[in-house]
Design an enzyme around this catalytic site. Structure first.
Site, short mmCIF file in Angstrom:
data_model
loop_
_atom_site.label_atom_id
_atom_site.label_comp_id
_atom_site.label_asym_id
_atom_site.label_seq_id
_atom_site.Cartn_x
_atom_site.Cartn_y
_atom_site.Cartn_z
N LYS A 265 53.80 17.44 39.01
CA LYS A 265 52.96 16.55 39.82
C LYS A 265 53.80 15.38 40.33
O LYS A 265 54.40 14.64 39.55
CB LYS A 265 51.78 16.03 38.97
CG LYS A 265 50.95 14.96 39.66
CD LYS A 265 49.76 14.49 38.79
CE LYS A 265 49.04 13.31 39.43
NZ LYS A 265 47.93 12.79 38.60
N ASP A 270 49.43 6.46 42.81
CA ASP A 270 48.03 6.88 42.72
C ASP A 270 47.13 5.66 42.61
O ASP A 270 46.93 5.12 41.53
CB ASP A 270 47.86 7.79 41.49
CG ASP A 270 46.40 8.21 41.28
OD1 ASP A 270 45.59 8.03 42.22
OD2 ASP A 270 46.09 8.72 40.19
N LYS A 277 41.03 2.70 41.77
CA LYS A 277 41.21 2.32 40.37
C LYS A 277 41.02 0.83 40.20
O LYS A 277 41.24 0.07 41.15
CB LYS A 277 42.65 2.67 39.92
CG LYS A 277 42.90 4.14 39.71
CD LYS A 277 44.31 4.37 39.21
CE LYS A 277 44.60 5.85 39.00
NZ LYS A 277 43.80 6.48 37.94
N ASP A 288 53.11 8.12 38.39
CA ASP A 288 52.32 9.35 38.50
C ASP A 288 53.14 10.50 39.08
O ASP A 288 52.60 11.58 39.34
CB ASP A 288 51.06 9.07 39.36
CG ASP A 288 49.88 9.92 38.93
OD1 ASP A 288 49.92 10.50 37.83
OD2 ASP A 288 48.91 10.01 39.71
N ASP A 347 39.99 10.11 42.68
CA ASP A 347 41.03 9.76 41.70
C ASP A 347 41.42 10.96 40.84
O ASP A 347 42.41 10.90 40.12
CB ASP A 347 40.54 8.60 40.83
CG ASP A 347 41.66 7.92 40.08
OD1 ASP A 347 42.84 8.20 40.40
OD2 ASP A 347 41.37 7.10 39.19
N GLU A 349 43.00 13.49 41.69
CA GLU A 349 43.77 14.09 42.78
C GLU A 349 44.88 15.01 42.29
O GLU A 349 45.32 15.88 43.03
CB GLU A 349 44.37 12.97 43.65
CG GLU A 349 45.70 12.38 43.15
CD GLU A 349 45.62 11.72 41.80
OE1 GLU A 349 44.51 11.32 41.39
OE2 GLU A 349 46.66 11.61 41.12
N ARG A 351 44.91 17.42 40.13
CA ARG A 351 44.52 18.84 40.11
C ARG A 351 44.40 19.40 41.52
O ARG A 351 44.61 20.59 41.75
CB ARG A 351 43.21 18.99 39.31
CG ARG A 351 42.07 18.19 39.84
CD ARG A 351 40.96 17.98 38.83
NE ARG A 351 41.22 16.88 37.89
CZ ARG A 351 40.40 16.50 36.93
NH1 ARG A 351 39.26 17.13 36.73
NH2 ARG A 351 40.72 15.50 36.13
N1 BES Z 1 47.17 9.78 37.30
C1 BES Z 1 45.89 9.69 36.74
C2 BES Z 1 45.88 9.93 35.23
C3 BES Z 1 46.35 8.79 34.39
C4 BES Z 1 45.55 7.67 34.20
C5 BES Z 1 47.55 8.87 33.73
C6 BES Z 1 46.00 6.64 33.38
C7 BES Z 1 47.98 7.85 32.91
C8 BES Z 1 47.21 6.74 32.74
C9 BES Z 1 44.96 10.74 37.35
O1 BES Z 1 45.20 11.02 38.69
C10 BES Z 1 43.59 10.21 37.26
O2 BES Z 1 43.31 9.22 37.87
N2 BES Z 1 42.73 10.87 36.50
C11 BES Z 1 41.41 10.45 36.30
C12 BES Z 1 40.51 11.65 36.32
C13 BES Z 1 39.04 11.32 36.30
C14 BES Z 1 38.65 10.67 37.60
C15 BES Z 1 38.26 12.59 36.09
C16 BES Z 1 41.33 9.73 34.96
O3 BES Z 1 41.96 10.18 34.00
O4 BES Z 1 40.69 8.69 34.89
ZN ZN Z 2 47.09 10.72 39.38
MN MN Z 3 44.16 9.69 39.95
#
Ligand code: BES
Ligand code: ZN
Ligand code: MN
Length: 495
Positions: A265, A270, A277, A288, A347, A349, A351
């Protein structure tokens, strides 16, 4: 940093600093005995006086001992001999290098590979010494106008009582390559989003390819459109930076041998997109792209080692930004595989970008596909910074990755991919939605990916908690380069 290994007696070794171990209770490690004799028992005297107890983490630097060739000797505490295990060994190495890096020593001779570590052979100890040494001198200060003083340590000799065999020499060479791969992954991870863009990552891949005779291919957005990658493209819509799909191919084995494909990835920032966020610690979303960085680092290590196997790296890279053109919650897009996806949260994204890259990976007729992604905050909650989350559609592959992680001290822990979780992704309007609610967030993210990986053996590493550290020690860790390279090394060994 340069490493060498040879049979030698510490008392005769010319060096700025000889490093010797002392167990708790004041018992000298075996390699230190002859040194103590030559030094007229000055070490035992110091220990008897209580200057060195051998407690783990303790160190004592002694200058100008008579009767020995080295300028200094550093005694390091090993803790209780009966409890001396992998963790104790690594902790001891960290204190050793912390002290050495505060001195003016340009070289050091370490007599640590003969120490008896529970369940670990010489090659493992060599590997850990090299990785800990590199870790201890790593700095990310290329963007400071006055970089901090660099540690002076350049040359490290590993002294051992028996003549080192090929296993030891191999371990030394392989560990240096892994360390170079980790340094690359750290450097890329630590760069800010305004420098490390998808285009920058593509340029780095090109550089890597020309330095190590890899084949590199960069797909542009128009190429991705032709391939029908509308899920990947939906992520980049709000960004001014063009998305890239980077492919690196390393051929170390017969053409007919099916490759391992690593998919990383590469979100260079992000923000969450329209599902923005919160502001706190948002800077950390420059990390990210650490999955992508680990793929580049692993490709570098594999090429340097000249491993006899075929490895392909695939990196989907973009930003995730809010904008008038950005994807909106409720939007439905079609993936390269033909499955439609309802984007309920922009968010989620990772996947979206990975699913098309995973479909694309099939064209390399892979033996195995492993994706590496900072995919879910839920994984940080579940496993913290100790283990990466591991998911797989084949238990044997999961086992091999867990073992590689255990060996390289870059641990992973398996989480389930059971069918019962799949229904959380049901959508009223599309083939699936891109989020599954708060419950089991890391599992539903993996379930989403699993719908695109049915045609091959596949594993997913969620490195959201392990790829970088927050707070005072903020910085990329270079993980899971050690796990991935060890897995690949083990594969060569099996063939
Ligand atoms: N890049 C983030 C995951 C992440 C968040 C990694 C904090 C490390 C620290 C990912 O793209 C994301 O935002 N995931 C969301 C998914 C949710 C919206 C289902 C998450 O984990 O909050
Ligand atoms: Zn992300
Ligand atoms: Mn995200």
């Amino acid at each position: 940093m340069e490493f060498s290994i040879k049979q030698s007696n510490p008392e005769n070794q010319r060096s700025a600093c000889v490093v010797l171990g002392v167990f708790e209770g004041g018992q000298l490690a075996p390699s230190a005995h002859s040194f103590d004799e030559a030094a007229n028992h000055q070490l035992s005297d110091l220990i008897a006086r209580g200057d060195m107890t051998g407690k783990s983490g303790s160190t004592l630097m002694i200058h100008a001992l008579s009767g020995v060739a080295a300028e200094r000797v550093l005694l390091v505490g090993l803790g209780k001999q009966s409890e001396f295990n992998a963790k104790q060994f690594i902790d001891m190495l960290r204190s050793t290098f912390a002290v050495l890096n505060k001195t003016i020593c340009k070289d050091a001779a370490l007599y640590l590979t003969d120490l008896p570590v529970k369940d670990k052979e010489e090659a493992w100890k060599i590997n850990q010494i090299v990785l800990t040494a590199f870790e201890s001198v790593y700095r990310s200060d290329s963007l400071k106008s006055k970089p901090a003083d660099k540690p002076t340590l350049r040359k490290i000799l590993l002294g051992c009582s028996k003549k080192p065999g090929t296993a030891a020499q191999n371990a030394l060479h392989q560990a240096s390559s892994v360390a170079h791969g980790m340094d690359l992954a750290k450097d890329l991870g630590n760069l800010p989003g305004n420098i490390c863009t998808p285009t920058y990552l593509a340029d780095q891949a090109k550089k890597l390819a020309s330095a190590h005779k890899l084949k590199v291919t960069i797909l542009e957005e128009k190429d991705m459109e032709k391939l029908g990658m509308f899920s990947l493209l939906s992520v980049t819509r709000g960004s001014r930076q063009p998305a890239k799909l980077i492919t690196l191919e390393y051929r170390g084995a017969d053409k007919k041998q099916k490759p391992v494909v690593l998919v990383g990835k590469g979100l260079t920032f992000d923000s969450g997109g329209i599902s923005l966020k919160p502001g706190a610690e948002m800077d950390e979303m420059k990390y990210d792209m650490c999955g992508a960085a680990s793929v580049l680092g692993t490709m570098l290590a594999v090429a340097e080692m000249g491993l006899k196997l075929n490895v392909v790296g695939v990196i989907p890279s973009s930003e995730n930004m809010p904008d008038g053109a950005a994807s909106k919650p409720g939007d439905i897009v079609k993936s390269m595989k033909g499955l439609s996806i309802e984007i309920l949260n922009t968010d989620a994204e990772g996947r979206l970008i990975l699913c098309d890259a995973l479909t694309y990976a099939a064209r390399f007729e892979p033996d195995t596909v492993i994706d590496i992604a900072t995919l879910t905050g839920a994984c940080v909650i579940a496993l913290g910074g100790v283990a990466s989350g591991l998911f797989s559609n084949q238990d044997e592959l999961a086992r091999e990755l867990l073992d590689a992680g255990q060996y390289s001290n870059d641990k992973a822990w398996q989480l389930p991919l059971w069918d019962e979780y799949q229904q959380q992704l049901d959508s009223n309007f599309a083939d699936m939605q891109n989020i599954g609610g708060r419950a089991a967030g890391s599992v539903t993210a993996a379930c989403f990916l699993s719908r695109f990986t049915k045609d091959y053996r596949w594993a997913h590493l969620d490195v959201a908690g392990t790829a970088w550290k927050s707070g005072k020690e903020k910085g990329a860790t270079g993980r899971p380069v050690p796990l991935l390279t060890q897995y690949l090394i083990n594969r060569v060994g099996k063939k």
